[in-house]
Design an enzyme around this catalytic site. Structure first.
Site, PDB file in Angstrom:
ATOM      1  N   LYS A   4      88.750  53.161 -30.990  1.00 20.67           N
ATOM      2  CA  LYS A   4      88.466  55.237 -30.738  1.00 20.67           C
ATOM      3  C   LYS A   4      86.602  55.073 -30.548  1.00 20.67           C
ATOM      4  O   LYS A   4      85.688  55.684 -30.249  1.00 20.67           O
ATOM      5  CB  LYS A   4      89.285  55.384 -31.725  1.00 20.67           C
ATOM      6  N   ASN A   5      85.977  54.272 -31.994  1.00 24.78           N
ATOM      7  CA  ASN A   5      84.718  53.969 -31.966  1.00 24.78           C
ATOM      8  C   ASN A   5      84.157  53.309 -31.012  1.00 24.78           C
ATOM      9  O   ASN A   5      82.375  54.168 -30.634  1.00 24.78           O
ATOM     10  CB  ASN A   5      84.385  53.931 -33.451  1.00 24.78           C
ATOM     11  N   ASP A  62      85.695  52.978 -43.134  1.00 23.04           N
ATOM     12  CA  ASP A  62      87.597  53.068 -42.709  1.00 23.04           C
ATOM     13  C   ASP A  62      88.115  52.873 -42.967  1.00 23.04           C
ATOM     14  O   ASP A  62      89.458  53.261 -43.135  1.00 23.04           O
ATOM     15  CB  ASP A  62      86.981  53.575 -40.969  1.00 23.04           C
ATOM     16  N   ARG A 113      77.857  65.193 -43.999  1.00 24.79           N
ATOM     17  CA  ARG A 113      77.145  64.475 -42.885  1.00 24.79           C
ATOM     18  C   ARG A 113      76.205  64.948 -41.682  1.00 24.79           C
ATOM     19  O   ARG A 113      76.380  65.598 -40.887  1.00 24.79           O
ATOM     20  CB  ARG A 113      79.038  64.273 -42.022  1.00 24.79           C
ATOM     21  N   ARG A 120      94.476  61.983 -33.581  1.00 25.01           N
ATOM     22  CA  ARG A 120      92.642  62.196 -33.649  1.00 25.01           C
ATOM     23  C   ARG A 120      92.243  60.000 -33.019  1.00 25.01           C
ATOM     24  O   ARG A 120      91.167  60.413 -32.461  1.00 25.01           O
ATOM     25  CB  ARG A 120      92.065  62.271 -34.764  1.00 25.01           C
ATOM     26  N   CYS A 169      82.429  68.997 -43.441  1.00 21.05           N
ATOM     27  CA  CYS A 169      83.671  67.797 -43.314  1.00 21.05           C
ATOM     28  C   CYS A 169      84.537  67.546 -44.281  1.00 21.05           C
ATOM     29  O   CYS A 169      83.272  67.451 -45.352  1.00 21.05           O
ATOM     30  CB  CYS A 169      82.802  66.459 -42.565  1.00 21.05           C
TER      31      CYS A 169
HETATM   32  C1  UD1 Z   1      80.630  56.339 -37.812  1.00 20.40           C
HETATM   33  C2  UD1 Z   1      81.835  56.361 -37.510  1.00 20.40           C
HETATM   34  C3  UD1 Z   1      83.172  56.285 -38.370  1.00 20.40           C
HETATM   35  C4  UD1 Z   1      82.551  55.916 -39.963  1.00 20.40           C
HETATM   36  C5  UD1 Z   1      81.111  55.478 -39.539  1.00 20.40           C
HETATM   37  C6  UD1 Z   1      80.954  54.707 -41.067  1.00 20.40           C
HETATM   38  C7  UD1 Z   1      82.434  57.532 -35.205  1.00 20.40           C
HETATM   39  C8  UD1 Z   1      82.802  58.255 -34.014  1.00 20.40           C
HETATM   40  N1  UD1 Z   1      82.195  57.429 -36.586  1.00 20.40           N
HETATM   41  O1  UD1 Z   1      80.054  58.370 -37.744  1.00 20.40           O
HETATM   42  O2  UD1 Z   1      84.549  56.238 -38.451  1.00 20.40           O
HETATM   43  O3  UD1 Z   1      83.262  56.259 -40.739  1.00 20.40           O
HETATM   44  O4  UD1 Z   1      80.288  55.452 -38.730  1.00 20.40           O
HETATM   45  O5  UD1 Z   1      80.814  53.361 -40.632  1.00 20.40           O
HETATM   46  O6  UD1 Z   1      81.536  55.937 -34.650  1.00 20.40           O
HETATM   47  N2  UD1 Z   1      73.619  60.025 -42.647  1.00 20.40           N
HETATM   48  C9  UD1 Z   1      72.490  61.570 -42.595  1.00 20.40           C
HETATM   49  N3  UD1 Z   1      71.925  61.477 -41.778  1.00 20.40           N
HETATM   50  C10 UD1 Z   1      71.851  61.197 -40.301  1.00 20.40           C
HETATM   51  C11 UD1 Z   1      73.153  60.989 -40.300  1.00 20.40           C
HETATM   52  C12 UD1 Z   1      74.553  60.088 -40.848  1.00 20.40           C
HETATM   53  O7  UD1 Z   1      72.251  60.981 -43.601  1.00 20.40           O
HETATM   54  O8  UD1 Z   1      71.546  61.629 -39.346  1.00 20.40           O
HETATM   55  C13 UD1 Z   1      74.646  59.377 -43.392  1.00 20.40           C
HETATM   56  C14 UD1 Z   1      75.968  60.190 -43.169  1.00 20.40           C
HETATM   57  O9  UD1 Z   1      75.551  61.276 -44.160  1.00 20.40           O
HETATM   58  C15 UD1 Z   1      76.757  59.192 -44.096  1.00 20.40           C
HETATM   59  C16 UD1 Z   1      75.721  57.817 -43.371  1.00 20.40           C
HETATM   60  O10 UD1 Z   1      74.629  58.376 -43.076  1.00 20.40           O
HETATM   61  O11 UD1 Z   1      76.793  59.779 -46.148  1.00 20.40           O
HETATM   62  C17 UD1 Z   1      76.783  57.066 -42.658  1.00 20.40           C
HETATM   63  O12 UD1 Z   1      76.432  57.838 -41.448  1.00 20.40           O
HETATM   64  P1  UD1 Z   1      77.810  57.513 -39.936  1.00 20.40           P
HETATM   65  O13 UD1 Z   1      77.135  55.920 -39.693  1.00 20.40           O
HETATM   66  O14 UD1 Z   1      76.184  58.191 -39.074  1.00 20.40           O
HETATM   67  O15 UD1 Z   1      78.628  58.102 -39.870  1.00 20.40           O
HETATM   68  P2  UD1 Z   1      78.603  58.215 -37.825  1.00 20.40           P
HETATM   69  O16 UD1 Z   1      78.497  57.677 -37.138  1.00 20.40           O
HETATM   70  O17 UD1 Z   1      78.909  59.270 -38.000  1.00 20.40           O
END
Ligand code: UD1
Length: 418
Positions: free
Chosen positions: A22-23, A305, A122, A397, A117
């Site tokens: 999915k990711n 995850d 996030r 999902r 969320c």
């Molecule tokens: C992706 C995965 C999700 C997985 C996660 C961590 C997809 C579609 N989803 O989510 O399944 O659980 O990686 O491996 O690929 N953060 C910030 N600012 C930002 C972006 C992130 O503070 O602009 C923080 C988030 O709140 C979190 C951390 O960074 O604490 C990691 O998040 P991130 O790697 O961005 O998760 P996703 O990409 O949303």
């Protein structure tokens, strides 16, 4: 709303295929917005999040053809709308992935702000700061992010923390920027590498994906491309835990063991027997599981995850272990549901102490997010008696036909529509 009914106690035995990730699918679909030529993706999993991303591309003006073998051809030559509306973004945060491609190719994107969320706040600040560094103007208003640019330019961007979709968004944007972009402290997840491969098949110049420094040499135009999505490592590991928990003997096919070093090491530490082939993994559950402790980290560390699923295994192990969540705040929503099945778990801050017990007992429980719902299905497979899981739309999902796959392995499981 559908429910899943599980009667626990059957050892899982047999072989099932693993679906595409999915990711990796979601960013690859978003990447098709970068070109006016056709992009063909194969190995697409049939999931609600994938349908949501296809709907999003459709409302941007993409035409989409799906063949009977889970191949998708996306034609983004007729994009006529650069807005990602609230009704789609609120059901899937990963919708933010269309932002980078839209600004890079059309000079504008308007994306509904992803809201709160279940697993923490996030934010998307790092996506926005990166685009700003590449010359985009970012405005927030009316619940929307508006990003505009005449043409993005290359930049050196150091992420404050590792973000998977943040890395992917900026990597996609940089493919059409003027000049070279260097992303530092980039995510090393296999799904980032898969996206880089997809982009390179479309004529992009992305180097270093899979390491913490990714270099993108911008080009004027991308072409069509063809790409096969890599296997889902989280689905693979979820079924590995299911086999381990039920004292089963399961072979997972069409997967990639090399993506699973850390979960495999942890499961072996718990006493689980694991054999690996080129694209198969065979898992045999032991009579008694040993307690382990784990801490989540970005790849190649233990995946967040998979934390909830491992907590079920630890709840049924001999001894005590600790789970420490370092990626997301508030990702212990499943604990109170596992406690309803009799699990002995105490949460302190971002750590959960799990005291193993000889058995769990079935009860009605409620799914709170995608991985939490998978953990409840696993708990139901191992628990004595009946477990009814409500709000299973979360599981659709991210897991393709989970009850059918488990049924094929001998689980007593059924979906109750309603
Ligand atoms: C992706 C995965 C999700 C997985 C996660 C961590 C997809 C579609 N989803 O989510 O399944 O659980 O990686 O491996 O690929 N953060 C910030 N600012 C930002 C972006 C992130 O503070 O602009 C923080 C988030 O709140 C979190 C951390 O960074 O604490 C990691 O998040 P991130 O790697 O961005 O998760 P996703 O990409 O949303």
């Amino acid at each position: 709303m559908d429910k899943i009914l599980v009667r626990g106690g059957n050892p899982l035995i047999g072989s099932i295929p693993i679906s595409g990730a999915k990711n990796a699918t979601l960013p690859a679909l978003a990447a098709s917005l970068l070109t006016a030529e056709k992009v063909h993706l194969s190995g697409i999993p049939h999931l609600r999040d994938v349908t949501t991303m296809l709907e999003l591309l459709g409302q941007h003006g993409a035409s989409i053809t799906i063949d009977e073998r889970l191949g998708v051809e996306i034609d983004c030559s007729g994009i006529n709308n650069t807005c990602a509306p609230y009704n789609l973004v609120r059901t899937m945060r990963a919708s933010i992935l269309v932002m980078g491609p839209l600004v890079a190719r059309f000079g504008e994107a308007e994306i509904s702000l992803p809201g709160g969320c279940a697993i923490g706040s996030r934010p998307v600040d790092l996506h926005l700061r990166g685009l700003e560094a590449m010359g985009a103007k970012i405005e927030l208003g009316g619940g929307y992010i508006r990003a505009t640019a005449s043409r993005l330019h290359g930049a050196r961007i150091v992420f404050d923390l590792v973000t998977v979709t943040g890395t992917e968004n900026l990597m996609m944007a940089a493919t059409l920027a003027n000049g070279r972009t260097i992303l530092e402290n980039a995510a090393c997840e296999p799904e980032v590498v898969d996206l880089a491969n997809c982009l390179n098949s479309m004529g992009a110049h992305v180097e270093g994906a899979g390491t913490s420094t990714i270099t993108i040499h911008g080009v004027d135009k991308l072409t069509g491309g063809q790409h096969r999505i890599l296997p889902d490592r989280i689905e693979t590991a979820t079924f590995m835990v299911a086999a381990a928990l039920t004292n089963g003997d399961v072979t997972l096919t069409d997967t990639d063991p090399s993506l699973l070093h850390s979960p495999i090491a942890k499961l072996r530490e718990a006493g689980v027997e694991i054999d690996m082939g080129q694209d198969t993994i065979t898992v045999r559950g032991p009579e008694k599981l040993k307690a382990v402790s784990l801490k989540t980290f970005p790849y190649p560390g233990f995946p967040t995850d998979l934390q909830a699923q491992m907590m079920v295994l630890m709840s049924l192990s001999e001894g005590a272990g600790t789970v420490t969540e370092t990626i997301f705040e508030n990702r212990f929503m499943h604990v109170s549901e596992l406690q309803r099945l009799g699990a002995d778990i105490t949460v302190r801050g971002n750590s959960a102490m799990v005291m193993g017990k000889p058995k769990l007992v079935g009860a009605p429980v409620m799914a709170t997010d995608l991985r939490a719902s998978a953990c409840l299905v696993l708990a139901g497979l191992a628990a004595e008696g009946e477990t009814i899981i409500s709000r299973v739309y979360h599981i659709d999902r991210g897991y393709e036909r989970i009850e059918e796959k488990l049924l094929a392995l001998g689980a007593d499981i059924q979906r109750i529509s309603g």
